[in-house]
Design a protein around this motif. Structure first.
Motif, mmCIF file in Angstrom:
data_model
loop_
_atom_site.group_PDB
_atom_site.id
_atom_site.type_symbol
_atom_site.label_atom_id
_atom_site.label_comp_id
_atom_site.label_asym_id
_atom_site.label_seq_id
_atom_site.Cartn_x
_atom_site.Cartn_y
_atom_site.Cartn_z
ATOM 1 N N ARG A 9 0.819 -1.214 0.000
ATOM 2 C CA ARG A 9 0.000 0.000 0.000
ATOM 3 C C ARG A 9 0.856 1.269 0.000
ATOM 4 N NH1 ARG A 9 -4.640 -1.801 -1.687
ATOM 5 N NH2 ARG A 9 -5.845 -0.141 -0.707
ATOM 6 N N ARG A 10 1.960 1.220 -0.739
ATOM 7 C CA ARG A 10 2.807 2.385 -0.917
ATOM 8 C C ARG A 10 3.250 2.444 -2.362
ATOM 9 N NH1 ARG A 10 7.140 1.775 3.749
ATOM 10 N NH2 ARG A 10 8.246 3.315 2.484
ATOM 11 N N THR B 125 -1.749 4.539 16.760
ATOM 12 C CA THR B 125 -2.752 3.608 16.271
ATOM 13 C C THR B 125 -3.708 3.237 17.396
ATOM 14 O OG1 THR B 125 -1.224 2.647 14.667
ATOM 15 C CG2 THR B 125 -3.152 1.341 15.240
ATOM 16 N N ALA C 21 -12.667 1.836 6.703
ATOM 17 C CA ALA C 21 -11.839 1.991 5.507
ATOM 18 C C ALA C 21 -12.505 2.914 4.495
ATOM 19 C CB ALA C 21 -11.543 0.635 4.883
ATOM 20 N N LYS D 222 -6.784 4.139 7.542
ATOM 21 C CA LYS D 222 -5.938 2.974 7.304
ATOM 22 C C LYS D 222 -6.229 1.972 8.406
ATOM 23 C CE LYS D 222 -2.547 5.885 7.162
ATOM 24 N NZ LYS D 222 -1.208 6.530 7.120
ATOM 25 N N LYS E 120 -6.289 -4.346 5.699
ATOM 26 C CA LYS E 120 -5.234 -5.348 5.783
ATOM 27 C C LYS E 120 -5.637 -6.402 6.804
ATOM 28 C CE LYS E 120 -1.454 -2.223 4.495
ATOM 29 N NZ LYS E 120 -0.147 -1.646 4.892
ATOM 30 N N LEU F 205 -1.018 2.400 10.749
ATOM 31 C CA LEU F 205 -2.482 2.260 10.794
ATOM 32 C C LEU F 205 -3.113 3.344 11.658
ATOM 33 C CD1 LEU F 205 -2.916 -1.602 11.373
ATOM 34 C CD2 LEU F 205 -2.952 -0.362 9.189
ATOM 35 N N ASP F 206 -4.327 3.709 11.282
ATOM 36 C CA ASP F 206 -5.153 4.545 12.154
ATOM 37 C C ASP F 206 -5.876 3.685 13.182
ATOM 38 O OD1 ASP F 206 -4.805 7.183 10.860
ATOM 39 O OD2 ASP F 206 -5.783 6.200 9.158
#
Length: 367
Positions: free
Chosen positions: A20-21, A106, A132, A137, A176, A213-214
């Motif tokens: 995811r980058r 997170t 999401a 994230k 994820k 991640l959030d």
């Protein structure tokens, strides 16, 4: 800009589907040149058997094909050398969010229940998908090792990708996801005792690359067993969301799952009452499993824990939730305007209203 720079700029919009980058940031673009009107791009995959190579190839083609002067695109796929993979792992490891660190940004929410069959896993996957869609994230760990169900509920059939000793979790609906079920050849039972369960959860947290991640959600097994204790030890900053049904017996058992916080020092952020009622064609409500259980549990937990544990949602009983689970697509995506879809989306919004920030965190300062 030169032609290679223009190509690299276009390729920076290509996101690796697992990490995811951008592939440019991951040093996956070995070269990008023009041969007449043909753009020739060589991309280095992390491993030879990358399951999403066709996705990467298609995304690269699409990113470059629209550039001025490009009549055709030739994508050449190679594989990283061991040294390049090591450099990639080092760069990713330096960015891993230490979920157990008190200064981690997170938010970790463990979804718990006293007994099975109350819809805890279904609620968890819908919360993850709804968060999401809000642009967050999100990571999801299926911590119910013995009764794993998250892969099926999220429609995941692919195995995680291994880059040497690092595991890249599959991404479904923008989330994820990792589960022990992804490492089994079939629907075989997992017959493990406490230390093995603890080690599995520890590896999910240390060996799986979730990135920054959030929100990290954990689908806990029912009750107050080994995994619940391990979560409190490995993730001391985690919070508990307790799921119950209106039924009095379910509420009594769920109370134990909430009061474990007295020993583990976790915070119970609220209660969710699932299967609250069935909406009939005439608009009336049929309370199949009784009524009031969620509020009773909320009041009881607040009294024992010494702080508010609100009843955050009453989720109706609808066929769309079941059909979405069977198809592997959460109802918040398949039927967001349904009563159950709206209730779950609003619950996700409540849980994410607390902004991610540095408030209350100590900052390293040097003179």
């Amino acid at each position: 800009m030169s032609t290679p720079e223009i190509l690299k700029q276009a390729l920076s919009t290509v996101i690796d589907p697992e990490l995811r980058r951008p592939i440019t940031e991951l040093n996956m673009v070995e070269s990008a040149t023009m041969d007449g009107g043909t753009a020739v791009v060589k991309v280095l995959l992390t491993i030879a058997g990358c399951p999403l190579r066709s996705t990467i190839e298609a995304d690269v083609h699409r990113a470059v094909a629209g550039l001025d002067g490009v009549d055709a695109v030739q994508v050449q796929l190679g594989v990283m050398s061991p040294e390049q993979r090591q450099a990639l792992r080092d760069s990713l490891a330096s960015r891993r969010t230490p979920f157990s660190d008190p200064q981690s940004l997170t938010r970790v929410i463990a979804v718990a229940s006293g007994k099975g069959g109350v819809g805890k896993s279904s609620i968890t996957v819908n919360l993850a998908a709804a968060m999401a869609t809000q642009g967050l994230k999100v990571g999801l760990i299926d911590a119910d090792v013995h009764g794993f169900s998250i892969p099926a509920l999220m429609g995941i059939t692919q195995n995680p990708t291994r880059v040497d000793d690092m595991i890249l979790p599959p991404v479904a609906h923008g989330v994820k996801v990792i589960s022990i079920g992804m490492f089994l050849d079939s629907n075989q039972p997992v017959i493990w005792r406490g230390p093995m369960l603890h080690r599995a959860l520890e590896q999910f947290l240390s060996d799986v690359y979730f990135g920054d991640l959030d929100i990290l959600l954990l689908d806990l097994p029912p009750g107050t067993g080994d995994i619940a204790i391990s979560v409190s030890q490995l993730l001391p900053n985690s919070e508990l969301l307790v799921i119950t049904t209106p039924q009095s017996t379910a509420t009594q058992v769920a109370e134990r799952a909430g009061t474990i916080a007295l020993q583990t020092k976790q915070k119970v952020i609220g209660v969710v009452e699932n299967m609250s009622f069935l909406r009939l064609p005439d608009g009336s409500r049929m309370e199949i499993f009784g009524s009031g259980g969620g509020q009773i549990l909320s009041t009881s937990l607040a009294g024992q824990l010494g702080y508010p544990t609100p009843l955050m949602a009453q989720i109706p009983l609808e066929e769309t939730l079941r059909s979405g689970s069977d198809s592997g697509v959460p109802v918040v995506l398949t039927a967001p305007d349904s009563a159950v879809g709206q209730a779950l989306t609003e619950l996700a919004a409540q849980l994410t209203r607390r902004p991610r920030g540095l408030s209350g965190k100590s900052l390293p300062l040097s003179l």
